[in-house]
Design an enzyme around this catalytic site. Structure first.
Site, PDB file in Angstrom:
ATOM      1  N   HIS A 184       0.856  -1.182   0.000  1.00 23.37           N
ATOM      2  CA  HIS A 184       0.000   0.000   0.000  1.00 23.37           C
ATOM      3  C   HIS A 184       0.891   1.230   0.000  1.00 23.37           C
ATOM      4  CE1 HIS A 184      -3.131  -2.795   1.978  1.00 23.37           C
ATOM      5  NE2 HIS A 184      -3.357  -2.693   0.670  1.00 23.37           N
ATOM      6  N   HIS A 186       2.977  -3.312   7.030  1.00 23.74           N
ATOM      7  CA  HIS A 186       1.946  -2.334   6.652  1.00 23.74           C
ATOM      8  C   HIS A 186       1.932  -1.173   7.629  1.00 23.74           C
ATOM      9  CE1 HIS A 186      -0.638  -4.474   3.599  1.00 23.74           C
ATOM     10  NE2 HIS A 186       0.202  -5.428   3.954  1.00 23.74           N
ATOM     11  N   GLU A 205       1.469   3.814   2.815  1.00 32.48           N
ATOM     12  CA  GLU A 205       1.943   3.376   4.127  1.00 32.48           C
ATOM     13  C   GLU A 205       3.465   3.482   4.211  1.00 32.48           C
ATOM     14  OE1 GLU A 205      -1.919   0.420   4.594  1.00 32.48           O
ATOM     15  OE2 GLU A 205       0.058  -0.494   4.412  1.00 32.48           O
ATOM     16  N   GLU A 210       1.442  -4.414  11.385  1.00 33.13           N
ATOM     17  CA  GLU A 210       0.845  -3.087  11.232  1.00 33.13           C
ATOM     18  C   GLU A 210       1.571  -2.101  12.145  1.00 33.13           C
ATOM     19  OE1 GLU A 210      -1.595  -2.285   9.202  1.00 33.13           O
ATOM     20  OE2 GLU A 210      -2.746  -4.119   8.771  1.00 33.13           O
TER      21      GLU A 210
HETATM   22 ZN    ZN Z   1      -1.739  -1.782   4.313  1.00 32.10          ZN
END
Ligand code: ZN
Length: 1079
Positions: free
Chosen positions: A783, A880, A786, A965
């Site tokens: 992504h 992420h 990010e 994350e």
């Molecule tokens: Zn992500």
């Protein structure tokens, strides 16, 4: 009255007594008993009474006693009060009243008692209760109910306040359908309501009629539930009136309770304003292979002026509900889907090509013989020669039909990047070299910046020498060297000249040829902590007031477009900030100067797409120092943001950098994030946007600053970093190989890095040990918005290449395969979520398309290959960034935990599951201060079935397959509690993740083994991990409403029971004449 009233048949007996009573006294007696029973009881008793037919009994009594010519109000009043009390809890009371013939009878009673305050109030309470059913409300309105009730809503008075309040509340209750709202608007009641509100506002100077004022606001809220109501509200001057009354309310603490409902009402009625764009489509488009052109399926603008937004709001509520669907419903409970590995998505024959990505297995380490002749990093052991690799890639990866794109690739690599690029891409933006005025021309700083980043010309590039720093092809190399010498700060793993060389090769859709200074010059974390920003009370309210003023007061409005990504022609205005974003990772589509010191910023949607706006990164200059500038990013899409919970954007000052302080700093005050009145330019008006607003006070007048959502990390930065890392290692000890996994759609290389320990000798045993080391596969930045993931990955890469004993042990234990940017095109073009094919690449893992999702296709292919040679990775982790939570945490996969959490009936007793999936999280819990063990979870969600984590777990059989994350904001636990994250903390997390891998080593040759875990173990006492529940919302509800909902919060005096009791007490309503509306 023989039966005990509380026995199961007690109510039935009382009802029958009520029906059969022939004289007034016995009827009153029954009514008294009923009232006492209800007053003493709880809601349960009312519910019970309703189930036993209480509403029907009272309705019948009402009809029986109310239909005569001169009804007895000694009986009727208690009946009406009881009916209001019971009916208020009976959702079917409207229907029952219609069936009993009580609706129009009550309306009639009201008409006959307009002069009689107490009786009128009792009827009004019952009408309000009846109106809870839409059909009943419609029936009342079609029999002139609104007009009758309105007669009892007078201008300011001090008499009969309970009756007046009951009438306003009944009037509000009738505004529950589009038809009734239309009727009220058509009869001019909007203007009347506004006049009434103003009258009571101006004359109620002792604030003794607050409940009346609340009730009038409730009427206005209800009548503006429909689009017609909102338009009429605005055209009748409602915004201006409410704005001004609210300003006076702000001055008096007693009136505070009126402010929030007024603000919400105004927000709701602000006219939907399309974004000032010609198209919602991204300014960047790129032709996809096999498609004529890139068009996004925009939902056509369907709801014109006739559309009732009532539906819209219901739909939105529906959406919110859908979003908050019970998490458990999303859990995969199909044991087959959880446990069985599907067939591979491609034939076996396609796998051997990936053997080239395991050079450590093929390498013979002959150089270990001649220890004096260390291979230099730039010698042949470097695999960074993209040209060669591209040919290789083209040869291996593309079938005949792809020959063409392969040729484009290799041509591109041969030298004329921009020409080849323009052949490959639709270049919407033109003539970038003409951009000269973006920096303050009188500014010494601006001049320096321009010189350094080679804005005037970017020289021809020689591909073969791209890695040689000090490449003489750069026109102003000498100048750059001089400036760096004079102002530069030593930044680990960064070299501006190398960065520039890497950036020139980076292929963007618009053909960027200007570098953002922070990426070029580099930056280091500031000394000292950056705490989360405290939120000023009512900051959002203040911002919303300023936004409402835009509709009222045009005097101070500037409303000038000062930057347009697609149009360079906007004239330079000396009194405006200057903006620029046409550089790698840049994202700002348009800037509109709203007021002298306020700017609306519109972000560019992901390329080929019209959505996913959140990431921003732009340059700003021509500022006046020490003046607060308000910035509003007006087309954010997420419904809440950490910007409401202490997060700040980041700012980089070129002036500070040249003064030896090259830092991205958390900056901005008066930050909040809330739903606004904008809608897409062409798309559906139902789409909701949010404003991120923040205020920046610049320090210097001749400065160039950069603002970003988070610390930027460009693709060119990665290329530079990998080259520098490669130079930093000791090639006799560290096996470091950078290769190209594949080319992206836009022709950029997707690097894959191998890191492991060189064997101590080329003897059989050592080579054998090397070739049997388990694999660890790490990926990140699928992504593109990010960027935090890239900083964590940078920490991982640097640590794995370091001489730290733990790193040495890890290299000896494992072979690391790292793909640091899975979505190079997205990163380069400043996208937030998708790839050029406008797909979220982390939802493509089940069946990745080889042409449209090459990086995922080949990453998965490589994992298949590892499987096929019996080398399934021991750990897979995809890094992420998380925009709604604090701290850092892991998502993993567990069959048992998923079944338990879902409450599935599947018997898990016989299921065997290796609990090893928790090992790494447990280790991180002990050693990583940023990590939150309690935020981790191991559920397999249906909605995530095509993510890297789930596919690698299910299809590749990797037990420890994770998403890691990292917060954009900061930490609410442990030693970092209350701090925002900097790149230091993110990189540390990357390092700690490596430390945690010691917990999954099995090889006894790892000499340090378990002691090393102790070596890296922190004092547990400082890790004060607060308990989190991962299933709960990450944050408490926001201090101020981000949304404005159809039901207005905080409207006082709507408590039916207290209304009834006060009417019954009748303290101020004597049997006198009600004040009748005078107009
Ligand atoms: Zn992500």
């Amino acid at each position: 009255m023989a039966a005990s009233p509380t026995s199961s048949s007690g109510f039935e007996v009382l009802f029958s007594d009520l029906q059969n009573a022939t004289d007034v006294e016995s009827t009153l007696n029954v009514l008294n008993i009923l009232d006492e029973l209800l007053s003493a009881g709880t809601d349960h008793r009312i519910d019970y009474m309703i189930r036993k037919g209480g509403s029907e009994a009272l309705l019948n009594a009402l009809v029986t006693n109310g239909c005569g010519l001169s009804p007895n109000y000694r009986i009727l009043l208690p009946i009406l009060y009881l009916l209001a009390k019971v009916g208020h809890k009976d959702c079917c009371v409207g229907k029952k009243a219609e069936e009993a013939g009580a609706v129009l009878l009550t309306l009639n009673l009201l008409k006959n008692n307009i002069q009689h305050a107490r009786r009128a109030a009792a009827c009004l309470l019952v009408i309000r209760v009846f109106a809870s059913s839409v059909s009943t409300a419609n029936l009342i309105v079609s029999n002139q109910g609104q007009d009758v009730i309105y007669k009892l809503m007078p201008r300011y008075t001090t008499k009969n306040l309970q009756t007046i309040k009951a009438s306003i509340n009944a009037f509000a209750a009738l505004l529950c359908s589009n038809a009734n709202i239309c009727s009220a608007v058509a009869k001019g009641y909007m203007a009347s309501l506004l006049q009434l509100y103003e009258d009571w506002h101006s004359k109620d100077t002792t604030h003794s009629a607050m409940e009346i004022r609340h009730a009038l606001l409730r009427c206005l809220h209800k009548i503006t539930h429909s689009a017609l109501g909102r338009r009429t509200f605005v055209s009748q001057g409602g915004l201006r009136l409410l704005y001004h009354t609210t300003q006076t309310c702000l001055l008096n603490k007693c009136l505070e309770s009126l402010v929030e409902p007024s603000v919400q009402l105004m927000r709701k009625c602000l006219p939907k304003t399309p974004l000032p764009l010609t198209s919602d489509q991204s300014a960047y488009s790129f032709p996809l292979p096999g498609r004529q052109c890139a068009v996004c399926d925009v939902a056509a603008a369907t709801d014109g002026s006739s559309g009732e937004i009532e539906e819209e709001e219901q739909e939105e509520e529906g959406c919110q509900e859908a979003a908050s669907i019970d998490y458990d419903d999303d859990l995969e409970t199909d044991l087959n889907k959880l446990c069985l590995c599907p067939d591979p998505d491609r034939p076996k024959e396609l796998l051997p090509q990936y053997s080239r990505l395991c050079p450590e297995l093929l390498h013979d380490f002959q150089e270990l013989d001649s220890s004096s002749e260390r291979s230099s990093p730039s010698s042949s052991s470097s695999s960074d020669d993209d040209t060669v690799l591209y040919k290789n890639v083209a040869f291996h990866f593309f079938g005949a039909e792809r020959r063409q794109s392969a040729e484009v690739l290799s041509k591109t690599e041969k030298g004329t990047p921009s020409q080849t690029k323009s052949a490959a891409a639709i270049l919407k933006a033109k003539d970038f070299n003409s951009h000269n005025g973006i920096l303050s021309t009188s500014s010494e700083v601006g001049g320096k910046v321009r010189e350094m980043r080679g804005e005037a010309k970017s020289g021809p590039t020689n591909d073969d020498q791209d890695n040689k720093e000090g490449n003489n092809n750069f026109y102003n190399c000498a100048m750059i060297d001089k400036l760096i010498e004079r102002h530069g700060v030593s930044i680990p793993y960064h070299k501006p000249t190398m960065y520039r060389a890497a950036a020139i090769k980076t292929k963007s859709i618009p053909g960027f040829n200007i570098l953002a200074f922070p990426d070029f010059w580099g930056h280091i974390p500031p000394t000292g902590n950056e705490t989360m920003a405290p939120r000023k009370p009512s900051v959002q309210r203040q911002k919303v007031f300023e936004d409402i003023q835009r509709f009222l007061n045009t005097d101070d409005m500037v409303n000038q477009i000062v930057f347009d990504l697609e149009d360079d022609s906007s004239p330079d205005r000396p009194d405006s900030l200057r903006f620029f974003s046409r550089f790698e990772c840049g994202n700002l589509r348009k800037a509109v100067q709203v007021r002298r010191y306020e700017y609306d910023l519109i972000l560019n949607a992901d390329a080929n797409c019209c959505k996913h706006t959140q990431w921003f990164y732009f340059e700003v200059s021509n500022m006046v120092p020490d003046v607060p500038y308000r910035f509003n990013v007006i087309n954010c899409e997420k419904s809440n943001s950490q910007f409401n919970y202490g997060m700040q954007p980041v700012l980089y000052s070129v002036r500070d950098a040249l003064n030896g302080q090259p830092h991205w700093l958390r900056s901005g005050t008066e930050i909040c994030y809330f739903r606004n009145h904008f809608c897409p330019a062409r798309g559906s008006q139902k789409t909701t946007f949010y404003t991120l607003t923040f205020t920046i006070t610049f320090k210097y007048n001749e400065d160039v600053c950069y603002l970003a959502y988070h610390y930027p990390y460009t693709y060119s930065a990665l290329r530079t970093h990998l080259n520098l890392l490669h130079r930093s290692i000791d090639p006799a000890k560290v096996f470091f190989r950078q290769q190209i996994l594949c080319a992206t759609l836009a022709g950029n290389a997707c690097p894959i890095v191998t890191i492991t320990a060189c064997p101590p000798s080329k003897g059989y045993k050592d080579i054998h040990q090397l070739r049997n080391r388990p694999f660890i596969v790490l990926t990140s930045r699928v992504h593109p918005g990010e960027s935090n993931a890239s900083w964590v990955m940078k920490g991982t890469l640097e640590f794995l290449c370091s001489s730290d004993p733990v790193a040495t042990a890890l290299r000896e234990a494992f072979v690391f395969k790292i793909i640091p940017i899975l979505n190079p095109d997205g990163v380069i073009n400043g996208m937030n979520r998708c790839d050029l094919n406008r797909e979220d690449l982390n939802r493509q893992w089940c069946k990745p398309d080889p042409v449209l999702c090459p990086t995922i296709y080949h990453t998965k292919g490589f994992l298949y290959y590892l499987n096929s040679i019996g080398r399934t990775p021991r750990v897979f982790c995809d890094y992420h960034g998380h925009s709604r939570k604090k701290n850092v945490f892991l998502y993993g996969c567990s069959v048992k935990e998923t079944l338990w959490q879902s409450g599935s009936a599947v018997d898990t007793a016989g299921l065997k599951e290796d609990p090893g999936y928790r090992t790494i999280a447990k280790a991180l819990d002990r050693i990583a201060p940023a990590f939150s063990f309690n935020s981790c979870n191991y559920m397999v969600e249906k909605s995530r079935s095509s993510t890297a984590r789930v596919v690698v777990w299910r299809e590749m059989g990797v037990l420890r397959s994770y998403t890691m994350e990292s917060t954009y904001n900061g930490f609410d636990q442990g030693i970092y509690k209350g701090l925002q994250t900097g790149i230091g903390e993110l990189q540390e997390m990357g390092m700690k993740f490596c430390h945690s891998l010691l917990s999954v080593t099995e090889d006894t040759r790892v000499l340090y083994g378990k002691e090393l875990i102790n070596h890296v173990n922190l004092d547990h006492n400082i890790l004060d991990h607060k308990s989190h529940n991962c299933f709960e919302d990450d944050e408490p509800p926001c201090a101020e409403d981000i949304e404005y909902s159809t039901e207005c919060p905080g409207l006082k005096g709507s408590d039916m029971e207290s209304d009834i009791n006060r009417c019954m007490a009748g303290t101020d309503e004597e049997e006198g004449v009600a004040a009748i509306h005078s107009s």
